[in-house]
Design an enzyme around this catalytic site. Structure first.
Site, PDB file in Angstrom:
ATOM      1  CB  THR A 125      -2.459  20.373  40.298  1.00 36.45           C
ATOM      2  OG1 THR A 125      -2.256  21.770  40.080  1.00 36.45           O
ATOM      3  CG2 THR A 125      -3.265  20.230  41.572  1.00 36.45           C
ATOM      4  CG  ASP A 127      -2.326  25.169  39.840  1.00 34.23           C
ATOM      5  OD1 ASP A 127      -1.203  25.673  39.678  1.00 34.23           O
ATOM      6  OD2 ASP A 127      -3.117  24.955  38.898  1.00 34.23           O
ATOM      7  CD  GLN A 273       5.972  29.095  39.248  1.00 31.80           C
ATOM      8  OE1 GLN A 273       5.348  29.351  40.260  1.00 31.80           O
ATOM      9  NE2 GLN A 273       5.683  29.648  38.087  1.00 31.80           N
ATOM     10  NE  ARG A 274       3.124  22.533  34.037  1.00 30.28           N
ATOM     11  CZ  ARG A 274       2.342  23.047  33.074  1.00 30.28           C
ATOM     12  NH1 ARG A 274       1.493  24.001  33.378  1.00 30.28           N
ATOM     13  NH2 ARG A 274       2.395  22.587  31.861  1.00 30.28           N
TER      14      ARG A 274
HETATM   15  O1  F6P Z   1      -2.513  23.990  36.508  1.00 30.31           O
HETATM   16  C1  F6P Z   1      -1.136  24.075  36.411  1.00 30.31           C
HETATM   17  C2  F6P Z   1      -0.724  25.328  35.672  1.00 30.31           C
HETATM   18  O2  F6P Z   1       0.685  25.368  35.646  1.00 30.31           O
HETATM   19  C3  F6P Z   1      -1.287  26.625  36.235  1.00 30.31           C
HETATM   20  O3  F6P Z   1      -0.624  27.057  37.391  1.00 30.31           O
HETATM   21  C4  F6P Z   1      -1.141  27.534  35.033  1.00 30.31           C
HETATM   22  O4  F6P Z   1      -2.098  28.582  35.053  1.00 30.31           O
HETATM   23  C5  F6P Z   1      -1.411  26.620  33.875  1.00 30.31           C
HETATM   24  O5  F6P Z   1      -1.173  25.298  34.327  1.00 30.31           O
HETATM   25  C6  F6P Z   1      -0.553  26.898  32.675  1.00 30.31           C
HETATM   26  O6  F6P Z   1      -0.961  26.086  31.639  1.00 30.31           O
HETATM   27  P1  F6P Z   1      -0.161  25.838  30.296  1.00 30.31           P
HETATM   28  O7  F6P Z   1       0.905  24.818  30.593  1.00 30.31           O
HETATM   29  O8  F6P Z   1      -1.198  25.319  29.373  1.00 30.31           O
HETATM   30  O9  F6P Z   1       0.436  27.146  29.877  1.00 30.31           O
END
Ligand code: F6P
Length: 341
Positions: A125, A127, A273-274
């Site tokens: 994660t 997070d 960020q992902r």
């Molecule tokens: O848990 C990872 C995360 O990127 C959190 O930081 C964020 O609140 C959430 O997932 C966002 O989720 P989604 O991709 O469903 O918008």
């Protein structure tokens, strides 16, 4: 042995590196590896994809997950758990490697405790909020991206004498905000673990201006409880409030501009960020986790998760890892605070 592999929850850089490591180690032992598509949904619906040498080729630097992901919670579906157990048996799996955060691994922990499912976990994660491990993979990449954004915002903030508010992810933990804020030299960092007082924020910014610094960088975590923000009540399958629509950055930016009179702009980093390729640190961590998970499966140490303790990869129980969230302790916030204002 036939090993199933799934990735669940929000994606993050390094997932493919784990898949590669589990598969490479399993192949070298003569095991078969099968991808389960889209997290727990793949086991509920029986969507599988055999993995061989060509499927795992080129995965180390590749972002996202070749298996797809979802936030499906079998415990929230009628007959969901029974379906998982039946599909698992019908497919002839001997072990399952679940790569995920507190939700995906929480389901794994329950399936192991309640139904003896032979599952092992890998902590993922951005997070970094999983207990039992010092770091999750994906976090370093997110912090690197956020830090680069802060560096870039510094130069434009300075040119225009502006306050720049940067909203980062992290859900209920302020790890991304604290780490990127320290690394990027933020002047104020607000996280869910600490109460927010607008007067303190404004005083910090005014103090900077009084000593001739005509710009400020404020990092705020999406999960911050700000006066004036009301949650919509929208939740996902795991009961988590959807944070992306709260508009924490916008609310804070408006408040700062109104109270200080300094021109303020807001940047929401969001899913940037992902995305993309993992940092070298995350590639190495993901690889080490993958090898450990394969070994845990091979040696029958089910109900365990690969974890980082200091510089060592160890095994911790899934139950311990998912018992409570790892939030930012006051000592870490104090490091950031030393540079406020
Ligand atoms: O848990 C990872 C995360 O990127 C959190 O930081 C964020 O609140 C959430 O997932 C966002 O989720 P989604 O991709 O469903 O918008």
């Amino acid at each position: 042995m036939k090993v199933g592999l799934l990735t669940g929850g929000g994606d993050c850089p390094g997932l493919n590196a784990v898949i590669r490591a589990v598969a490479r180690r399993s192949f070298s032992r003569g095991h078969e590896v099968v991808g389960v598509r889209e997290g727990w949904r793949g086991l509920v619906d029986g969507i599988f994809e055999p993995l061989g040498g060509s499927e795992i080729s080129g995965l180390l630097p590749r972002g996202g997950t070749i298996l797809g992901t979802s936030r499906t919670n079998p415990y929230k579906l009628d007959g969901g758990v029974e379906a998982v157990l039946e599909r698992f048996a019908a497919e002839g799996f001997d072990a399952l490697v679940a790569i995920g955060g507190e939700d995906t691994l929480g389901v794994a922990a329950r399936l192991h405790a309640e139904h003896d499912l032979p599952v092992v976990g890998v902590p993922k994660t951005i997070d970094n909020d999983l207990s039992g491990t010092d770091y999750t993979f994906g976090f370093d990449t997110a912090v690197t991206i956020a830090t680069e954004a802060i560096d870039r915002l510094h130069t434009t903030a300075e040119s225009h004498n502006r306050v720049m508010v940067v909203e980062v992810m992290g859900r209920h933990a302020g790890w991304i905000a604290v780490m990127s804020g320290i690394a990027g030299g933020a002047d104020v960092i607000l996280i869910p673990e600490q109460p927010v007082d607008y007067d303190d924020v404004v005083e910090g910014i005014r103090k900077r201006h009084a000593r001739g610094k005509n710009f400020s960088i404020v990092v705020v975590s999406e999960g911050c409880d700000l006066p004036g923000i009301e949650d919509t009540g929208e939740v996902d399958a795991f009961g988590h409030v959807t944070l992306s629509h709260r508009g924490v950055g916008e609310v804070l930016g408006r408040e700062i501009e109104e109270r200080t009179g300094f021109e303020t702009r807001v940047t929401v980093l969001g899913h940037v960020q992902r995305g993309g390729s993992p940092t070298p640190r995350d590639r190495v961590l993901a690889t080490r986790y993958g090898l450990k998970a394969a070994e845990l499966a091979y040696t029958g140490q089910f109900g365990q998760m690969a974890a980082l303790r200091g510089d060592d990869i160890v095994a911790v129980s899934l139950e311990e890892a998912t018992a409570e969230l790892k939030t930012v302790p006051p000592e870490w916030y104090a490091v950031a605070q030393a540079f406020f204002g």
